[in-house]
Design a protein around this motif. Structure first.
Motif, PDB file in Angstrom:
ATOM      1  N   ILE A   6       0.850  -1.198   0.000  1.00  0.00           N
ATOM      2  CA  ILE A   6       0.000   0.000   0.000  1.00  0.00           C
ATOM      3  C   ILE A   6       0.880   1.241   0.000  1.00  0.00           C
ATOM      4  CG2 ILE A   6      -1.687   1.296   1.342  1.00  0.00           C
ATOM      5  CD1 ILE A   6      -2.844  -1.230   2.299  1.00  0.00           C
ATOM      6  N   THR A   7       0.536   2.190  -0.830  1.00  0.00           N
ATOM      7  CA  THR A   7       1.277   3.449  -0.864  1.00  0.00           C
ATOM      8  C   THR A   7       0.293   4.599  -0.857  1.00  0.00           C
ATOM      9  OG1 THR A   7       1.307   3.392  -3.282  1.00  0.00           O
ATOM     10  CG2 THR A   7       3.210   2.461  -2.137  1.00  0.00           C
ATOM     11  N   HIS A   8       0.691   5.733  -0.285  1.00  0.00           N
ATOM     12  CA  HIS A   8      -0.115   6.944  -0.316  1.00  0.00           C
ATOM     13  C   HIS A   8       0.348   7.799  -1.488  1.00  0.00           C
ATOM     14  CE1 HIS A   8      -1.826   5.899   3.433  1.00  0.00           C
ATOM     15  NE2 HIS A   8      -0.704   6.044   4.134  1.00  0.00           N
ATOM     16  N   GLU A   9      -0.603   8.324  -2.257  1.00  0.00           N
ATOM     17  CA  GLU A   9      -0.256   9.165  -3.389  1.00  0.00           C
ATOM     18  C   GLU A   9      -0.190  10.611  -2.941  1.00  0.00           C
ATOM     19  OE1 GLU A   9      -2.709   8.652  -6.715  1.00  0.00           O
ATOM     20  OE2 GLU A   9      -2.132   6.602  -7.045  1.00  0.00           O
ATOM     21  N   THR A  10       0.929  11.233  -3.184  1.00  0.00           N
ATOM     22  CA  THR A  10       1.085  12.648  -2.844  1.00  0.00           C
ATOM     23  C   THR A  10       1.808  13.374  -3.977  1.00  0.00           C
ATOM     24  OG1 THR A  10       3.159  12.130  -1.701  1.00  0.00           O
ATOM     25  CG2 THR A  10       1.156  12.196  -0.363  1.00  0.00           C
ATOM     26  N   THR A  11       1.614  12.891  -5.185  1.00  0.00           N
ATOM     27  CA  THR A  11       2.376  13.424  -6.301  1.00  0.00           C
ATOM     28  C   THR A  11       1.939  14.831  -6.681  1.00  0.00           C
ATOM     29  OG1 THR A  11       0.830  12.316  -7.776  1.00  0.00           O
ATOM     30  CG2 THR A  11       2.858  11.160  -7.247  1.00  0.00           C
ATOM     31  N   THR A  12       0.625  15.089  -6.612  1.00  0.00           N
ATOM     32  CA  THR A  12       0.127  16.378  -7.062  1.00  0.00           C
ATOM     33  C   THR A  12      -0.562  17.081  -5.927  1.00  0.00           C
ATOM     34  OG1 THR A  12      -0.252  15.392  -9.220  1.00  0.00           O
ATOM     35  CG2 THR A  12      -1.276  17.531  -8.804  1.00  0.00           C
ATOM     36  N   SER A  13      -0.229  18.329  -5.735  1.00  0.00           N
ATOM     37  CA  SER A  13      -0.840  19.081  -4.637  1.00  0.00           C
ATOM     38  C   SER A  13      -2.294  19.351  -4.933  1.00  0.00           C
ATOM     39  CB  SER A  13      -0.100  20.403  -4.444  1.00  0.00           C
ATOM     40  OG  SER A  13      -0.777  21.215  -3.518  1.00  0.00           O
ATOM     41  N   ALA A  14      -3.113  19.288  -3.891  1.00  0.00           N
ATOM     42  CA  ALA A  14      -4.530  19.600  -4.033  1.00  0.00           C
ATOM     43  C   ALA A  14      -4.922  20.666  -3.038  1.00  0.00           C
ATOM     44  CB  ALA A  14      -5.384  18.357  -3.837  1.00  0.00           C
ATOM     45  N   ASP A  15      -4.045  21.602  -2.783  1.00  0.00           N
ATOM     46  CA  ASP A  15      -4.336  22.661  -1.838  1.00  0.00           C
ATOM     47  C   ASP A  15      -5.491  23.496  -2.372  1.00  0.00           C
ATOM     48  OD1 ASP A  15      -2.290  21.831  -0.281  1.00  0.00           O
ATOM     49  OD2 ASP A  15      -0.820  23.205  -1.178  1.00  0.00           O
ATOM     50  N   PRO A  16      -6.408  23.909  -1.506  1.00  0.00           N
ATOM     51  CA  PRO A  16      -7.536  24.711  -1.960  1.00  0.00           C
ATOM     52  C   PRO A  16      -7.075  26.014  -2.590  1.00  0.00           C
ATOM     53  CG  PRO A  16      -7.901  23.907   0.277  1.00  0.00           C
ATOM     54  CD  PRO A  16      -6.470  23.605  -0.100  1.00  0.00           C
ATOM     55  N   ARG A 182      -5.844  13.586   0.837  1.00  0.00           N
ATOM     56  CA  ARG A 182      -5.657  14.795   0.033  1.00  0.00           C
ATOM     57  C   ARG A 182      -6.866  15.712   0.171  1.00  0.00           C
ATOM     58  NH1 ARG A 182      -4.950  12.590  -4.647  1.00  0.00           N
ATOM     59  NH2 ARG A 182      -2.676  12.671  -4.649  1.00  0.00           N
ATOM     60  N   ARG A 183      -8.051  15.140   0.181  1.00  0.00           N
ATOM     61  CA  ARG A 183      -9.269  15.940   0.282  1.00  0.00           C
ATOM     62  C   ARG A 183      -9.433  16.545   1.677  1.00  0.00           C
ATOM     63  NH1 ARG A 183     -14.781  12.994  -1.150  1.00  0.00           N
ATOM     64  NH2 ARG A 183     -14.458  12.138   0.928  1.00  0.00           N
ATOM     65  N   ALA A 184      -8.845  15.890   2.692  1.00  0.00           N
ATOM     66  CA  ALA A 184      -8.972  16.386   4.071  1.00  0.00           C
ATOM     67  C   ALA A 184      -8.189  17.662   4.305  1.00  0.00           C
ATOM     68  CB  ALA A 184      -8.506  15.303   5.045  1.00  0.00           C
ATOM     69  N   ASP A 185      -7.299  18.008   3.385  1.00  0.00           N
ATOM     70  CA  ASP A 185      -6.461  19.198   3.530  1.00  0.00           C
ATOM     71  C   ASP A 185      -5.673  19.104   4.837  1.00  0.00           C
ATOM     72  OD1 ASP A 185      -7.439  20.212   1.116  1.00  0.00           O
ATOM     73  OD2 ASP A 185      -9.191  21.073   2.106  1.00  0.00           O
ATOM     74  N   ASP A 186      -5.729  20.149   5.657  1.00  0.00           N
ATOM     75  CA  ASP A 186      -4.968  20.172   6.899  1.00  0.00           C
ATOM     76  C   ASP A 186      -5.846  20.004   8.127  1.00  0.00           C
ATOM     77  OD1 ASP A 186      -2.547  20.558   5.556  1.00  0.00           O
ATOM     78  OD2 ASP A 186      -2.852  22.725   5.462  1.00  0.00           O
ATOM     79  N   ASP A 187      -7.100  19.629   7.970  1.00  0.00           N
ATOM     80  CA  ASP A 187      -7.978  19.465   9.127  1.00  0.00           C
ATOM     81  C   ASP A 187      -7.629  18.173   9.855  1.00  0.00           C
ATOM     82  OD1 ASP A 187     -10.677  20.409  10.443  1.00  0.00           O
ATOM     83  OD2 ASP A 187     -10.788  18.237  10.229  1.00  0.00           O
ATOM     84  N   PRO A 188      -7.241  18.233  11.137  1.00  0.00           N
ATOM     85  CA  PRO A 188      -6.770  17.029  11.833  1.00  0.00           C
ATOM     86  C   PRO A 188      -7.845  15.976  12.030  1.00  0.00           C
ATOM     87  CG  PRO A 188      -7.018  18.851  13.377  1.00  0.00           C
ATOM     88  CD  PRO A 188      -7.205  19.424  12.004  1.00  0.00           C
ATOM     89  N   ALA A 258      -4.508   6.004  15.808  1.00  0.00           N
ATOM     90  CA  ALA A 258      -4.137   6.469  17.147  1.00  0.00           C
ATOM     91  C   ALA A 258      -3.284   7.734  17.065  1.00  0.00           C
ATOM     92  CB  ALA A 258      -3.393   5.364  17.895  1.00  0.00           C
ATOM     93  N   GLY A 259      -2.337   7.751  16.144  1.00  0.00           N
ATOM     94  CA  GLY A 259      -1.503   8.934  15.987  1.00  0.00           C
ATOM     95  C   GLY A 259      -2.281  10.128  15.473  1.00  0.00           C
ATOM     96  N   ALA A 260      -3.206   9.890  14.532  1.00  0.00           N
ATOM     97  CA  ALA A 260      -3.989  10.991  13.961  1.00  0.00           C
ATOM     98  C   ALA A 260      -4.931  11.594  14.999  1.00  0.00           C
ATOM     99  CB  ALA A 260      -4.783  10.498  12.755  1.00  0.00           C
ATOM    100  N   VAL A 261      -5.565  10.747  15.809  1.00  0.00           N
ATOM    101  CA  VAL A 261      -6.473  11.252  16.845  1.00  0.00           C
ATOM    102  C   VAL A 261      -5.697  12.007  17.915  1.00  0.00           C
ATOM    103  CG1 VAL A 261      -8.047  10.559  18.696  1.00  0.00           C
ATOM    104  CG2 VAL A 261      -8.243   9.523  16.440  1.00  0.00           C
ATOM    105  N   ASP A 262      -4.525  11.514  18.266  1.00  0.00           N
ATOM    106  CA  ASP A 262      -3.700  12.213  19.256  1.00  0.00           C
ATOM    107  C   ASP A 262      -3.315  13.604  18.750  1.00  0.00           C
ATOM    108  OD1 ASP A 262      -2.130  12.182  21.780  1.00  0.00           O
ATOM    109  OD2 ASP A 262      -0.431  12.307  20.414  1.00  0.00           O
ATOM    110  N   ALA A 263      -2.957  13.694  17.471  1.00  0.00           N
ATOM    111  CA  ALA A 263      -2.610  15.001  16.894  1.00  0.00           C
ATOM    112  C   ALA A 263      -3.823  15.923  16.856  1.00  0.00           C
ATOM    113  CB  ALA A 263      -2.038  14.808  15.493  1.00  0.00           C
ATOM    114  N   ALA A 264      -4.992  15.368  16.498  1.00  0.00           N
ATOM    115  CA  ALA A 264      -6.216  16.175  16.455  1.00  0.00           C
ATOM    116  C   ALA A 264      -6.601  16.641  17.854  1.00  0.00           C
ATOM    117  CB  ALA A 264      -7.349  15.363  15.831  1.00  0.00           C
TER     118      ALA A 264
END
Length: 331
Positions: A6-16, A182-188, A258-264
């Protein structure tokens, strides 16, 4: 062949881009203006070909800025190049594109060498996997893959296929998670909800034990692709595909959650319910003990007066209680 593909795709920015509703359009209109079918438009957004922005008008969806549409229309080869970049094909067309048999194409996909970009359930309740035509052409043109396209499949890979290895669902989930992040942007909380969407609810409850945080997480849960009427066999099959199944994959997603919830939690704690009535009855102010001041006419040597008499009703109650006890003692 390792199962961890499994890999995460981050090739193209989708910043609003942009923030004003008046300078953006709805996805359906953007698709028409870009000459795309709705499914092609959705895939283009997932792949980062088209950048979207949150709907600040309260709709809760996504929109496309006018500037973004003009940027895409100004690209060389529009619209043919854009359409070709999001063209997806099934097994038969993909095999013809790579000039291999359908059986070999399926083996390569089950081994995780060809990663699906989407899927659907046909009328026979069979899963139809779709692949990006561009990626298939790149795989076939790479000289390092020549041995896999012709001749016998290596023995080690054949053994895995015999044991039932099929990485297509898992690889799709990994790719889909990349789309959601990518769609979540920076919302934790949106990022945490994206990870949680691929786990069984029982797994989520074991990782996120706080009910308030679980409820808050559910608010940000992304909408998954629909496949048939909810509760139908097709919908149930699709749900199985969209839920992590392999033990190591589940462990990996649980750790990510667990890591994502802790950061949020550190960035923006989940809201807590207000105690019932607290908003109408504020807590009383703390009183400090007051020093008793003796009566000016009473000297320090004056003994305290008798204790005050209880009210008549209280005295009557005590007398009735006494008579009652005496009455119960009579034989």
């Amino acid at each position: 062949m390792s199962g961890n593909t499994i890999t995460h795709e981050t090739t193209t920015s989708a910043d609003p881009v942009g923030t004003t509703r008046g300078t953006s359009v709805a996805p359906s209109r953007a698709a028409r203006e870009l000459g795309l079918k709705r499914s092609e438009f959705t895939l283009a957004v997932h792949l980062g070909r088209i950048r979207t922005l949150p709907d600040d008008g309260g709709g809760g969806g996504r929109r496309v800025a006018r500037d973004e549409i003009e940027r895409i229309r100004a690209q060389q080869g529009f619209p043919e190049v854009l359409r070709e970049s999001v063209r997806s094909v099934g097994t038969a067309e993909g095999a013809a594109l790579m000039e291999v048999t359908r059986a070999r194409f399926t083996r390569l996909a089950r081994l995780g060498l060809l990663v699906p970009v989407s899927f659907y359930i046909n009328r026979y309740r069979a899963v139809v996997w779709l692949y990006l035509a561009d990626e298939l052409r790149q795989f076939a043109s790479d000289e390092r893959n020549a041995a896999l396209l012709k001749g016998r499949t290596p023995e080690g890979l054949r053994d895995q296929l015999t044991e039932g290895l099929d990485l297509r669902p898992r690889n799709w989930r990994g790719r889909h998670l990349g789309f959601l992040l990518r769609r979540a942007d920076d919302d934790p909380w949106s990022r945490a909800a994206a990870v949680a969407s691929l786990l069984d609810p029982v797994e989520v409850s074991e990782v996120v034990r706080d009910p308030c945080e679980r409820s808050h997480l559910l608010r940000f849960r992304p909408t998954q692709p629909s496949h048939g009427v909810p509760g139908s066999p097709s919908a149930q099959l699709a749900e199985e595909i969209m839920t992590a199944a392999d033990p190591d994959e589940i462990d990996w997603l649980r750790a990510d959650l667990a890591g994502a919830v802790d950061a949020a939690r550190r960035q923006r704690p989940a809201p807590r319910p207000v105690p019932r009535g607290a908003e109408h009855h504020p807590a009383p102010k703390e009183r400090h003990p007051q020093r008793r001041v003796p009566h000016p006419e009473r000297s320090a040597s004056t003994p305290p007066g008798p204790a005050p008499r209880p009210p008549k009703t209280e005295a009557r109650g005590r007398i009735r209680g006494l008579f009652g006890r005496l009455w119960r003692r009579d034989p």
